[in-house]
Design a protein around this motif. Structure first.
Motif, mmCIF file in Angstrom:
data_model
loop_
_atom_site.group_PDB
_atom_site.id
_atom_site.type_symbol
_atom_site.label_atom_id
_atom_site.label_comp_id
_atom_site.label_asym_id
_atom_site.label_seq_id
_atom_site.Cartn_x
_atom_site.Cartn_y
_atom_site.Cartn_z
ATOM 1 N N ARG A 159 0.827 -1.237 -0.030
ATOM 2 C CA ARG A 159 -0.090 -0.187 0.002
ATOM 3 C C ARG A 159 0.843 1.249 0.018
ATOM 4 N NH1 ARG A 159 0.246 2.220 5.137
ATOM 5 N NH2 ARG A 159 0.866 0.692 6.608
ATOM 6 N N PRO A 160 0.323 2.427 -0.395
ATOM 7 C CA PRO A 160 1.022 3.648 -0.491
ATOM 8 C C PRO A 160 1.067 4.102 1.151
ATOM 9 C CG PRO A 160 -1.066 4.141 -1.463
ATOM 10 C CD PRO A 160 -0.985 2.414 -1.351
ATOM 11 N N THR A 161 2.047 5.071 1.158
ATOM 12 C CA THR A 161 2.263 5.557 2.686
ATOM 13 C C THR A 161 1.202 6.520 2.746
ATOM 14 O OG1 THR A 161 3.591 7.301 2.022
ATOM 15 C CG2 THR A 161 4.884 5.054 2.727
ATOM 16 N N GLN A 162 0.823 7.059 3.999
ATOM 17 C CA GLN A 162 -0.135 8.247 4.298
ATOM 18 C C GLN A 162 0.513 9.529 3.594
ATOM 19 O OE1 GLN A 162 -1.318 8.958 8.236
ATOM 20 N NE2 GLN A 162 -1.833 11.116 7.700
ATOM 21 N N HIS A 163 1.475 9.601 3.547
ATOM 22 C CA HIS A 163 2.344 10.852 2.742
ATOM 23 C C HIS A 163 1.967 10.800 1.306
ATOM 24 C CE1 HIS A 163 4.664 14.496 2.107
ATOM 25 N NE2 HIS A 163 5.410 13.703 1.150
#
Length: 102
Positions: A88-92
């Motif tokens: 998954r992508p990071t929150q940033h």
């Protein structure tokens, strides 16, 4: 704005992707945007949506992290993050992609 996470049952990353998406939406001032989670149970279902692997994060019907192509394969997706490949992508990364979408 409409936010949706397309996923398959076998891929564990969609739970965390949803949590990160919620945190990213909240942090950029979109607390009111609900997130829809759509389980894809067949290749036919996957072929009907812009699915790039599980989890695919859509905003207003478009993949927030577009790839070279769609797939109807019920497979997990890999994202390139600052820490290497992840499910998954990071929150940033989500915050940056969402800000670019606005």
């Amino acid at each position: 704005m409409r936010a949706e996470v397309l996923h398959i049952e076998e891929c564990p990353s969609w739970h965390e992707a949803g949590r990160s998406l919620r945190a990213a939406l909240d942090s950029i001032g979109h607390r009111d945007v609900p997130i829809t989670f759509t389980l894809l149970a067949s290749a036919m279902e996957a072929s009907r949506v812009p699915f790039g692997g599980s989890p695919t994060i859509l905003v207003d019907g478009k993949d927030l992290f577009p790839t070279d192509g769609r797939t109807s394969d019920l497979a997990c997706r890999v994202y390139l993050t600052p820490n290497g490949l992840a499910g998954r992508p990071t929150q940033h990364q989500l915050e940056t992609a969402l800000a670019a979408h606005d």
